[in-house]
Design a protein around this motif. Structure first.
Motif: not given
Lengths: 246, 646
Positions: A45-64, B238-243
């Motif tokens: 972002x700071x180099x004015x390039x587009x960040x890499x898009x990836x899916x993620x949310x809970x970051x504890x191995x359960x949301x999938x 402990x929330x999800x990143x998007x919450x």
């Protein structure tokens, strides 16, 4: 730690993608894999390039949500984890790491490493439920369930729907995913009532959406972050034969 | 000014809900077909509500920012769900569950709502079992229970350490069934950005499609927010990143009052922060405190050496360990409630006794339990948690003690709602963690899942009809009215504004800085000076954000940085309201600890005479300070007592 990353970049579903090399440095070995990508994205972002898009949310191995194919393995080089639980100490300083999205025709790429997994929900819509309206239920103790079946049903229901099984399979078969849901309900008295219709409808939808055939290689089980067992596939086959043709 | 009317039905506590249902207005089946309802969020509350309303015959639109409704963050809840079934024959009852919840909330919740929650709890378990949720069972085939903090009975139903997942997949399956039947339409990867109000009533929302970036308009006769809590204001939680708080926050700006924003729960047993690039904190279940003993080095020199890595925990002799919870609270020891345990850990670390490279951690030691019960017994009870710990920290908790530290976990505060779960905007409802209603100043373990499903399956589907019954003559309103135009313009202006700045600092950098202000001054211990400082610092940071943030990309494409930026813009406003609320509440209660209000022994000191109220904040525009309204809490059926764990 320093790494060379070879990442699949694709602007959207309509355009062709390609691998792009990036260097990322000063990564703590205690960082998770996704935190390493966070560091890369901040730099981009700071180099004015587009960040890499990836899916993620809970970051504890359960949301999938997270779904990266790392060095040829879904969720990368560790057992029984999702990418968000993979830590950089599993790599060596200076390693080159190849990062791809799930590769399967029923999961088209949306952008970079993000794929469209709505096909899974479409299968569930066909029968991944018990037809019981709110308020219909009898007392929870009205029907005892043998512990062994309840435990097996739980093991099957632990599936997080990430799609690693499809990504791992050379045929992009969804059998492990579908069999886990079919098994959960087949093992419980509440699910038996609709067992025949369920297995027929879900298998038909799976085929219609373009998932390949199962040839029992077991790659899905080996890469499943939740350890969903191949015996579920044996069970869905049995259920399918029992259901006969409509 | 709207007068706060909590609409508590008359009559004895145990008859209020029955009386309400007997007297409420209903909508007949033919009219249900003509009515549209929007439900935002697909966690336990949102999914169960959308499914139930669809089953009843309403036209439902269900929105979530995740790629599938099944991934909402309820999925991460570990421990269990409470219900007053009394299957264990240990003296549980609806009244006892109600009483424990009120007491656990430190007497800052509404009696009538909490009683109803306890009353419908049993139906939740019935419903989930009928859906095929695989709860833990014994060899006779019946359901088993375990106990949690703040209760003397075993009333917690569970599915290993994945109860939230199993309950959410149950609600999700009911939702997908309705999608197939055509009564519910789902909009995944879609985020709500504004509320549309027409003639004083909530009539729709403005959303952004996260794949195409398209801004869209949606009409409904009523809007339900099931959008969860605002813990991510602190960045690390402990929330999800998007919450995020955006849907609730935009509704607040449109006139919905915000209730008790300063009440957040800090969970004592999380894996500590490892460094600057950390994005997320992982919870270790409360159940570990049954067998683990919490301690820090007694001598400061030992603590320093441990922090530098020159000394290991196992090399510190017994007499040089300070089991501070057992020392301070001999009666409850390591099993004091979450708020008390969290504060005690902070106190020791602030004094320099903390461990780990940052000095911000305490030990949770299983040595004695392993000696007493054997490693196998501990493995059977906590094996999966020990494995998770080892994966993250790379240390074996069987041989060296775990390191833990408190982390932001849950928001008790939320949009203010009345007994019908309706906000101060007619036609706008808030359910689950998004409302303030049931947990007072501190939530008990295994009660969040109960509340989410109670609201979604058994409360909202009734109360929303009482509102819609008077709306059956309202035809669908086209989305080209001036109100929709104005709301869409508002959303576009915000996003285009963010994209135009092109400053030098990333969104995450601002978020981390906000998180630090919040954690330092609006965290586990608060005081007047610090809170005033926080308000000033947040204002300054907000100004800097709006002049120096760097958001790459465009509006009309997938743009994950823009998503983050809009959320952080709202957190930067939310944080200030939380600090304001903490400043005005001149007492200590539950998760809210004001250093000025404590007993000589350092315990929380409530002020029941002056502070037995719910704070409800009214937005007064960007340039004016928000106005505080108070809903007095009347405890008719329970005697208010000081909590004591010594």
């Amino acid at each position: 730690m320093d790494f060379t990353l070879k990442i699949w970049r694709q602007k959207n579903s309509g355009e062709k993608g390609k691998f792009v090399n990036y260097k990322v440095g000063n990564v703590s070995s205690d960082s998770s894999f996704l935190e390493m990508l966070d560091v890369l994205n901040e730099e981009l972002i700071l180099k004015n390039e587009e960040p890499v898009a990836f899916d993620h949310d809970c970051r504890e191995g359960i949301c999938g949500c997270c779904s990266l194919y790392i060095n040829g393995r879904p969720h990368g080089p560790d057992e029984l984890i999702t990418v968000c639980q993979l830590h950089m100490r599993k790599f060596k300083d200076g390693d080159s790491i190849v990062i791809e999205p799930w590769r399967a025709r029923p999961f088209p790429v949306i952008k970079d490493l993000i794929v469209d997994r709505t096909a899974f929900d479409k299968i569930l819509m066909e029968g991944g439920f018990v037809s019981v309206n709110t308020g219909n239920a009898p007392d929870a103790h009205a029907v005892p369930v043998p512990k062994q079946n309840a435990d097996l049903a739980f093991d099957a229901a632990a599936c997080i729907g990430c799609g690693a099984c499809v990504a791992a399979c050379k045929n992009a078969s969804a059998m492990l995913f579908v069999s886990a849901k079919v098994s959960q309900f087949a093992l419980l008295p509440q699910g038996r009532v609709e067992a025949k219709e369920r297995v027929r409808a879900m298998v038909a939808k799976m085929d219609e959406l373009g998932f390949g055939s199962c040839s029992n290689t077991g790659a899905c089980e080996a890469e499943c972050p939740k350890g969903i067992s191949l015996t579920n596939i044996a069970r869905i086959n049995r259920e399918f034969i029992k259901a006969g043709s409509a | 000014m709207v007068k706060l009317n909590s609409k508590i039905p008359a009559g004895p506590l145990a008859e209020k809900w029955t009386n309400y249902k007997a007297g409420q207005n209903l909508v007949n089946p033919a009219n249900k077909r003509k009515l549209d309802i929007i439900v935002v969020g697909t966690g336990l509350a949102g999914a169960s509500a959308a499914a139930s309303l669809g089953e009843m015959g309403f036209n439902v639109k269900s929105f979530c920012y995740q790629d599938s409704p099944r991934r909402a963050h309820s999925i991460a809840a570990q421990g269990g769900i409470n219900a007053a079934k009394n299957y264990q024959n240990d003296g549980d009852s609806v009244y006892r569950l109600f009483y424990d919840t009120i007491k656990g909330g430190d007497y800052r919740s509404r009696e009538s709502n909490v009683y109803r929650l306890a009353e419908v709890s049993n139906s939740i378990i019935d419903q989930c079992v009928a859906q095929g949720v695989p709860f833990a069972r014994d060899y006779g085939g019946y359901l088993v229970n375990r106990s949690f903090g703040g209760a003397q009975v075993s009333r917690t139903f569970y599915a290993k350490g994945q109860t939230g997942q199993q309950l959410l997949l149950g609600a999700f399956s009911a939702l997908m069934r309705q999608v197939k039947l055509g009564s519910v339409e789902i909009f995944p990867r879609t985020e709500m950005h504004d509320l549309v109000i027409i003639d004083g009533k909530a009539r729709g929302i403005i959303t952004r499609d996260l794949i195409t970036g398209k801004i869209e308009r949606h009409f409904a006769h009523a809007v339900v927010l099931a959008t969860g809590g605002y813990g991510n204001t602190y960045y690390l939680s402990t929330m999800a990143m998007g919450a995020n708080v955006s849907a609730a926050w935009m509704s607040y700006k449109r006139g919905a009052y915000f209730g008790n924003p300063c009440f957040v729960q800090i969970h004592p047993t999380c894996i500590p922060v490892h460094g600057d690039n950390q994005s997320k904190l992982t919870l270790m279940s409360e159940s570990l405190r049954n067998d683990g003993r919490i301690w820090v080095p007694k001598n400061l020199e030992d603590a320093k050496k441990v922090q530098k890595g020159e000394l290991k925990a196992i090399d510190i002799p017994e007499e040089n360990r300070d089991y501070y919870l057992e020392r301070r609270y001999p009666a409850f020891g390591n099993l004091v409630p979450r708020d008390v345990a969290s504060r005690a850990a902070k106190e020791r670390c602030d004094e320099g006794h903390g461990v780990g490279s940052t000095g911000l951690a305490v030990y949770l030691d299983f040595k004695d339990a392993i000696k007493r019960q054997g490693q196998k017994a501990i493995e059977e009870k906590y094996g999966n948690l020990f494995q998770m710990y080892e994966k993250i920290v790379d240390q074996n908790p069987y041989t060296s003690p775990m390191m833990i530290y408190p982390a932001i976990h849950y928001a008790m505060g939320g949009l203010w709602v009345d007994y019908e779960l309706q906000t101060t905007i007619p036609g706008l409802f808030a359910i689950g963690e998004a409302n303030f209603s049931d947990h007072g100043a501190n939530r008990l373990g295994a009660s969040a899942l109960m509340q989410g499903l109670a609201d979604g399956y058994f409360v909202l589907p009734y109360t929303i009809q009482n509102y819609l019954a008077s709306d059956i003559r309202t035809a669908k309103i086209p989305t080209n009215t001036p109100e929709f135009d104005e709301a869409e313009k508002n959303v576009r202006a915000k996003m285009e504004g963010l994209l135009k700045i092109q400053g030098k600092t990333t969104v995450d950098t601002f978020h981390k800085r906000l998180g630090k202000i919040m954690w330092d001054h609006v965290g586990m211990a608060r005081n007047k000076e610090g809170l005033q400082k926080a308000i000033d610092q947040i204002k300054a940071l907000r100004l800097e954000f709006w002049t120096d943030v760097k958001v790459p990309g465009k509006l009309d494409e997938m743009n994950t940085e823009l998503e983050k930026a809009t959320r952080v813009a709202d957190f930067l406003e939310m944080g200030e309201l939380m600090a304001r609320d903490a400043l005005q509440r001149e007492e200590s209660c539950g998760g809210h600890f004001r250093e000025e209000y404590q007993t000589p022994e350092g315990e929380a000191l409530r002020d029941d005479e002056n502070c037995t109220f719910v704070s409800a904040w009214e937005h007064k525009g960007a340039t004016q300070e928000p106005a505080l309204h108070k809903e007095d809490l009347n405890f008719e059926f329970i005697e208010v007592k000081q909590r004591n764990y010594k």
